[in-house]
Scaffold this active site. Structure first.
Site, PDB file in Angstrom:
ATOM      1  N   ASP A 146       5.469  -0.437   2.580  1.00 42.93           N
ATOM      2  CA  ASP A 146       6.276  -0.728   3.757  1.00 42.93           C
ATOM      3  C   ASP A 146       5.550  -1.764   4.589  1.00 42.93           C
ATOM      4  O   ASP A 146       4.349  -1.901   4.440  1.00 42.93           O
ATOM      5  CB  ASP A 146       6.360   0.532   4.632  1.00 42.93           C
ATOM      6  CG  ASP A 146       7.543   1.355   4.230  1.00 42.93           C
ATOM      7  OD1 ASP A 146       8.230   0.915   3.320  1.00 42.93           O
ATOM      8  OD2 ASP A 146       7.773   2.413   4.822  1.00 42.93           O
ATOM      9  N   THR A 192       6.118  -2.006   8.342  1.00 43.41           N
ATOM     10  CA  THR A 192       5.832  -1.469   9.667  1.00 43.41           C
ATOM     11  C   THR A 192       4.868  -0.306   9.604  1.00 43.41           C
ATOM     12  O   THR A 192       5.135   0.679   8.939  1.00 43.41           O
ATOM     13  CB  THR A 192       7.142  -0.988  10.301  1.00 43.41           C
ATOM     14  OG1 THR A 192       8.099  -2.022  10.087  1.00 43.41           O
ATOM     15  CG2 THR A 192       6.963  -0.741  11.766  1.00 43.41           C
ATOM     16  N   ASP A 241       7.689   6.044   5.060  1.00 45.04           N
ATOM     17  CA  ASP A 241       7.538   6.920   6.221  1.00 45.04           C
ATOM     18  C   ASP A 241       8.856   7.568   6.600  1.00 45.04           C
ATOM     19  O   ASP A 241       8.888   8.620   7.188  1.00 45.04           O
ATOM     20  CB  ASP A 241       6.968   6.138   7.416  1.00 45.04           C
ATOM     21  CG  ASP A 241       7.779   4.887   7.697  1.00 45.04           C
ATOM     22  OD1 ASP A 241       8.796   4.680   7.003  1.00 45.04           O
ATOM     23  OD2 ASP A 241       7.400   4.116   8.591  1.00 45.04           O
TER      24      ASP A 241
END
Length: 1248
Positions: free
Chosen positions: A476, A478, A798
């Protein structure tokens, strides 16, 4: 029935005798939670008036929650129970000892020792021994013959030693595992309101009456009733098996159940049941979690009987019936989640026992195969040894000496045979590397423990080793590559592009008010900016980081969003469309005083601007915003922001005048259009300083890093360049989700592997991607066959929507801080600091595990080869093994247990990251290692045989060869034994290096365990030789002899240097060993058998060849009988189809929902229906080389009965039995049911 379902729980309930304290009892609340939807609302209405009434009875406030006073909390715990599910009792030390005793070789040794003991006490009547042959007579005086029992006792003692060591290891492993589990659970917190404050408390502290805030991505820790909700959707599949998301509203279905996932929206609930009284707890207790295994079995029997009863009387209340049916699946989910406190432990324990995640890890596969091969060789050698000894003895006694078999001599002869048998068994014991599994366990457990310090919390042991083979990481952006500390740095507001945060004066007042109001109400109320923890630090961001950036922006504009929130509390929001991966935006509707409605929206700028048709000007009025203006804005404002790596968010609003009446809120397309754009902000999320370096290390180590993000492509490209994922001048691909999908799908919109194969090798950045894209990419890379090695993929995630990709990947990393509970449940490793550089540490540890095992193997196999050859030749030539049974057991103990401890705990070094991943087919024992093993073996054998056949002359001592039965131990053999052990000790230092390095001492003092073990073994060896005496068949040696032994041992270090000098490339004849098995090594018919098993477990294969044929025949017969019966009576095919092994763990008990035919006539799914499933994103293809349950390869005929009946999964199939049917009709669904003559189906038709 209702009473019955609690039978297991009775004992754990606290009888509710405190009725006076609260307005409702435990029993009432439990029966309330059994109900669903309308029934539940009626019940609440009858008993309590409404949810407010329920809260009053529970003495709690819907706005302020509980007071949080300790006495009150304690009282609630005593009345309603704690939010814990009692863990399963760990196995006691004695149970572990008993398990260790089950080892076959040990049992054989015990039997032999007992027989030897018995015979040593047998005194033949006073006959002269001379007539029993040469070997029997001899120099024994009485005291000697009395000592015959010592050998038996010594063997028994050493067996006890081995057993205790094994048991202790298991016990400490179990303890570590529980500790780890507890740590995972303590980290699980949940948001509740106490005394008007929103606080996070550990899940175990939640009590009945707490008001909990639930939001997107939560895993509900207790049962409750909704008191306020926005667009709340729950995935209840873990309890009901229904995959559709259930909408929860106050007026239709307010019941929230523990163990279910919040997929969308947010809200508040009042907790009504915790721990064993919650729905999940009840199921757990029914599964007998807190009880012993035996009771467990009984529980299951009871359950089966209950099910039968149910089938007979169908006239029961539906919801209870439903709960029961759900029993078949819910545990799968239970098994998955450490829901709170301890039940995770139990589930995890079971998971450990029954199903290594996904497929047997690469290492386990190679090791089991190797162990089986070595074991077979050992068995052969030991059998040969025994046969040769017996034959030599018989020939010598009865042929050469021409003695008759005298009755009096029988016991003496038997004693000889027992001795031979014991020698054979010890050869076997030494040959079988029992230390292998131990070394793996120790190495993994040690790594896992140490990885905690590197911020890796490992949930599945084998993930840590798989990580060493990783070839690709899909990360990912972020929070992983960036700091996840968002701040607004640019804004376009009132027709002006501000390159830094504007002054409030430069924005028209009306626009500013609109902006601040929109930010305050249209950010989740769980997101907040808190004062910094330390003076002068940065303010803390709580909740969603993007929203925190906006709230921070409002603070920068000198406005207080909290004031607006206290004026408009969450209850007053008219409607909320929460953010989800489909909408990519969030909207909140307010009802104005004049009856009109105003909606505020925020979302990704390119998506939201398409829905805007007006924009606020410098004067603060709205002017028309045409598509042409929009394209201008994208070019001039949004793309420049994005190319600097900023994330662009658009804020907009829309008014619905009162005159038009209330709009239809459910028709989202009509609502979310005609917006007025207030402003566009650019949010910066700086790259973590340590990430570029970590990514460089990965690339050097042969691992490709890909970035998969929801951000727009320019932002993604900018960040990827900053991180070093994209180097200037590379021809790598950056794609958007839409384009990616267009390229991988054919005309019919189906995903094609060939198309993915064209893209993934070059793809580095996938932007604007949906969770399904992420899953597709991961699956595509894993299933790809274009590279010579199968790719091993790690994924970070996440969000809740990352679940499928995390599960599909070989190793899933979840974020410990930003990650939702759902993501953590699907993952293998949790990154406690959310940092990409921790992943690099995981790679290092993973490679280290692999190397540790190889080091151990190199050491172990040298000892094995030498000991077996010495015992074998010694036995054949001198009719007695030079190394006695007890000595062999000691050697076995040092080389297995201690060496595995010493070599498996080497700390990793940076140099591990300088080589490419090993891959699945790389043999465990490389050519270099083979060279070392054989080279050292040659040295040791030369020394041992020289000592054995010429030692008495060299040392000038009596020869120990050809000594009679029960002769005293000789110096000669003691020297042989001592030199042997010394050589092993020094070779242990050689074994520290496996890639042909020269300096074997490098970093040896960094490993305290290694030094202490080598030193400790040396001390014990001195004690054994000097004071071991008769039991160890040793005599005390002089200093000279000791020095010689040590010198000969030290020689193996020098010899090691000689071996290193020989280039491996010259030694073409050396074979490698311990490969991962290639497909083509397996005979075709077996491949067919294994088709449905997806994972081919080689040891099983070696051991099961015969069984498979047997199973196959048996299954065919059973199927035919069942089919015939099914046609005779129209009863269900599935009566009793349940195989015993599918009940072995909660997990298996769950993952194969039984098909139950509820109507009187069977439902017949057409094969055509089954194909429709093909595109479900989380579906696993049968072709993919992975599987979820490692049951033995049971053949397919039983599972694919005939197209005219529902297909039932056998215990080892992947969740969709459908696929097995697809295998059998290659011509595709349209062709009816022709089947090849060889297929099980054909034999079935003929039999019918």
């Amino acid at each position: 029935m209702a009473n019955n379902s609690y039978s297991g729980v009775k004992n754990s309930l606290v009888e509710a005798n405190h009725d006076g304290e609260f307005g409702c009892t435990l029993k009432e609340l439990r029966s309330l939670m059994e109900l669903r939807s309308a029934e539940a609302i009626n019940k609440i209405g009858e008993s309590y008036g409404d949810t407010q009434g329920l809260c009053n009875r529970l003495k709690t406030s819907t706005t302020d929650g509980l007071s949080g006073q300790p006495p009150d909390i304690e009282k609630r715990k005593t009345v309603f129970g704690q939010n814990l599910i009692p863990p399963k009792k760990p196995k006691t030390f004695l149970q572990l000892v008993w398990e260790a005793l089950q080892d076959v070789t040990l049992i054989i040794l015990e039997v032999a020792a007992v027989v030897s003991l018995g015979l040593s006490f047998y005194r033949p009547p006073d006959t002269e021994r001379s007539h029993c042959g040469r070997a029997a007579g001899g120099v024994e005086d009485d005291s000697e013959s009395e000592a015959g029992w010592i050998e038996g006792v010594a063997i028994l003692l050493s067996v006890i030693c081995v057993v205790l060591v094994t048991a202790f290891n298991d016990w400490s492993k179990d303890k570590q595992f529980r500790g780890l589990q507890n740590r995972i659970e303590q980290e699980q917190k949940f948001t509740v309101v106490r005394g008007g404050q929103v606080i996070q408390i550990p899940v175990a502290e939640i009590v009945v009456g707490d008001v909990a805030q639930v939001k997107y991505g939560d895993l509900l820790p207790a049962d409750g009733v909704l008191i306020q909700g926005n667009d709340l959707k729950i995935d209840e599949s873990s309890l009901t098996g229904e995959s559709d998301h259930v909408k929860k509203t106050l007026d239709k279905d307010p019941m929230l159940l523990s163990g279910t996932h919040v997929m969308e929206g947010s809200g508040k609930m009042v907790v009504t049941a915790v721990g064993v009284n919650s729905q999940t707890g009840i199921i757990f207790t029914l599964l007998g979690v807190g009880e012993d295994e035996d009771e467990d079995e009984e529980e299951k029997k009871k359950e089966k009987e209950e099910k039968k009863k149910q089938r007979k009387n169908k006239k029961q209340d539906g919801s209870v019936e439903n709960r029961k049916k759900a029993k078949a699946q819910d545990g799968a989910a239970m098994e998955m989640q450490p829901l709170n406190s301890d039940e995770g432990t139990d589930a995890e324990e079971k998971k450990k026992a029954n199903l290594p995640k996904k497929e047997k890890s690469v290492l386990q596969g190679k090791l089991t195969k190797l162990a089986v091969q070595i074991g077979k060789a050992g068995l052969l050698m030991s059998a040969l040894t025994v046969i040769i000894l017996v034959v030599l003895f018989v020939v010598d006694t009865f042929w050469i000496q021409k003695l008759p078999w005298v009755k009096d001599c029988t016991p003496i002869y038997i004693q000889f045979f027992v001795k031979f048998f014991i020698i054979g068994v010890t050869v076997l014991v030494v040959a079988v590397p029992e230390g292998l599994p131990l070394a793996v366990t120790i190495s993994l457990a040690y790594s896992v423990k140490k990885m905690m310090n590197d911020n890796n919390l490992v949930r599945h042991l084998d993930a840590c080793e798989t990580m060493g083979n990783a070839t690709a990481i899909c990360s990912d952006k972020t929070g992983t590559l960036t700091m996840n500390r968002m701040t607004v740095v640019q804004a376009y507001v009132a027709e002006k592009h501000h390159k830094k945060v504007p002054e409030p004066e430069s924005i028209p007042a009306s626009a500013l008010d609109m902006l601040i109001l929109g930010i305050a109400v249209n950010c989740a109320y769980t997101s907040n900016i808190m004062p910094p923890e330390k003076e002068g630090g940065l303010p803390r961001q709580v909740g969603n980081k993007t929203e925190c950036a906006l709230l921070g922006f409002s603070n920068d504009l000198k406005r207080d969003y909290q004031a607006i929130r206290s004026e408009i509390p969450e209850e007053k929001l008219y409607k909320v469309y929460t953010f989800n991966s489909v909408r990519k935006s969030m909207s909140t509707v307010l009802k104005m005083a004049d009856g009109s409605f105003r909606m505020f929206s925020k979302g990704a700028s390119e998506i939201l601007l398409k829905k805007c048709y007006k924009i606020l000007t410098a004067k603060g009025e709205a002017k028309v915003f045409r598509p042409r203006d929009r394209d201008d804005m994208v070019k001039k404002i949004i793309e420049p922001m994005a190319s600097e790596g900023l994330r662009t968010i658009c804020l907009a609003y829309r008014d619905f005048p009162a005159s038009d009446g209330e709009p239809d809120w459910d028709n989202e397309n009509d609502i979310l259009t005609g917006l007025t754009c207030i402003c566009v902000v650019g949010i910066e999320d700086p790259v973590r300083p340590e990430v570029p370096d970590a990514i460089r290390k990965c690339q050097r180590a042969g691992i490709t890093v890909r970035m998969v993000t929801g951000d727009n492509i320019n932002t993604a490209r900018a960040i990827a360049s900053k991180c070093g994922i994209l180097q200037p001048g590379d021809d790598f691909l950056c794609l958007e989700g839409k384009e990616f999908n267009r390229r991988i799908r054919n005309e019919r919109g189906e995903i094609e592997q060939e198309r993915i194969d064209k893209i993934w090798p070059k793809l580095r950045v996938l932007a604007r991607s949906s969770p399904t894209d992420k899953h597709t990419l991961v699956k595509g890379i894993i299933d790809s066959t274009i590279a010579e090695q199968r790719q091993v993929v790690a994924v970070t995630g996440d969000g809740t929507n990352d679940g499928p990709a995390l599960k599909k990947a070989d190793v899933g990393f979840a974020m410990g801080i930003a990650g939702t509970d759902v993501a953590k449940e699907a993952s293998d490793i949790i990154l406690t600091d959310d940092n990409f550089s921790s992943i690099v540490k995981a790679v290092m540890w993973g490679r280290n595990v692999y190397d540790s095992i190889s080091k151990f193997l190199q050491f172990q196999l040298t000892v094995n080869v030498v000991a077996v050859i010495v015992a074998f030749t010694g036995a054949c030539i001198t009719q007695d093994s030079p190394l006695k049974a007890v000595q062999m057991l000691w050697v076995n103990l040092i080389m297995d247990t201690f060496a595995s401890l010493a070599l498996a705990t080497e700390p990793p070094t940076e140099s591990l990251l300088l080589r490419k991943p090993y891959g699945r087919n790389k043999p465990l024992i490389s050519r270099t290692m083979m060279k070392n093993i054989l080279g050292q073996a040659v040295y040791q054998l030369i020394i041992i045989f020289t000592l054995l056949f010429a030692g008495e002359k060299l040392f000038d001592i009596d020869s120990g060869r050809n000594s009679p039965l029960h002769a005293p131990p000789s110096e000669h053999y003691t020297v042989v034994f001592n030199t042997f052990v010394m050589m092993q000790l020094f070779n242990e230092i050689n074994a520290r290096k496996i890639h042909g390095e020269r300096n074997v001492f490098e970093g040896v003092f960094n490993n305290i365990i290694f030094c202490s073990i080598v030193f400790g073994t040396f001390i014990v060896q001195i004690l054994i030789v000097q004071f071991g005496g008769k039991p160890f068949s040793c005599v005390a040696l002089s200093i000279d002899q000791w020095l010689w032994c040590t010198f000969l041992g030290f020689g193996s270090l020098l010899w090691g240097q000689v071996i290193t000098s020989i280039p491996t490339s010259r030694l073409k004849f050396l074979k490698t060993a311990g490969h991962g098995t290639q497909k083509d090594e397996i005979p075709d018919e077996e491949l067919e058998e294994l088709e449905d098993v997806d994972e081919i477990d080689h040891a099983e294969r070696e051991l099961r060849r015969g069984q498979i044929l047997w199973f196959r025949g048996l299954n065919r017969i059973q199927t035919q009988i069942r089919v015939v019966k099914a046609f005779r009576s129209s009863i269900s095919l599935y009566e009793g189809l349940e195989k015993p092994e599918s009940r072995t763990s909660i997990h298996n008990f769950m993952t194969h929902p039984e098909f139950r035919i509820e109507d009187s006539e069977p439902h017949i799914p057409l094969i055509d229906d089954t194909d429709a499933e093909d595109d479900a994103p989380t579906k696993r293809n049968s072709a993919s080389p992975r599987n979820t349950t490692p049951t033995p390869p049971s053949p397919s005929p039983a599972t694919t009965v005939a197209p005219s009946m529902p297909v039932s999964p056998s215990p080892n199939q992947n969740n969709n039995a459908v696929e097995s049917s697809n295998h059998l009709f290659p011509e595709g669904p349209k062709s009816g049911t022709p089947s090849a003559p060889g297929s099980p189906l054909h034999s079935l038709e003929t039999s019918l």
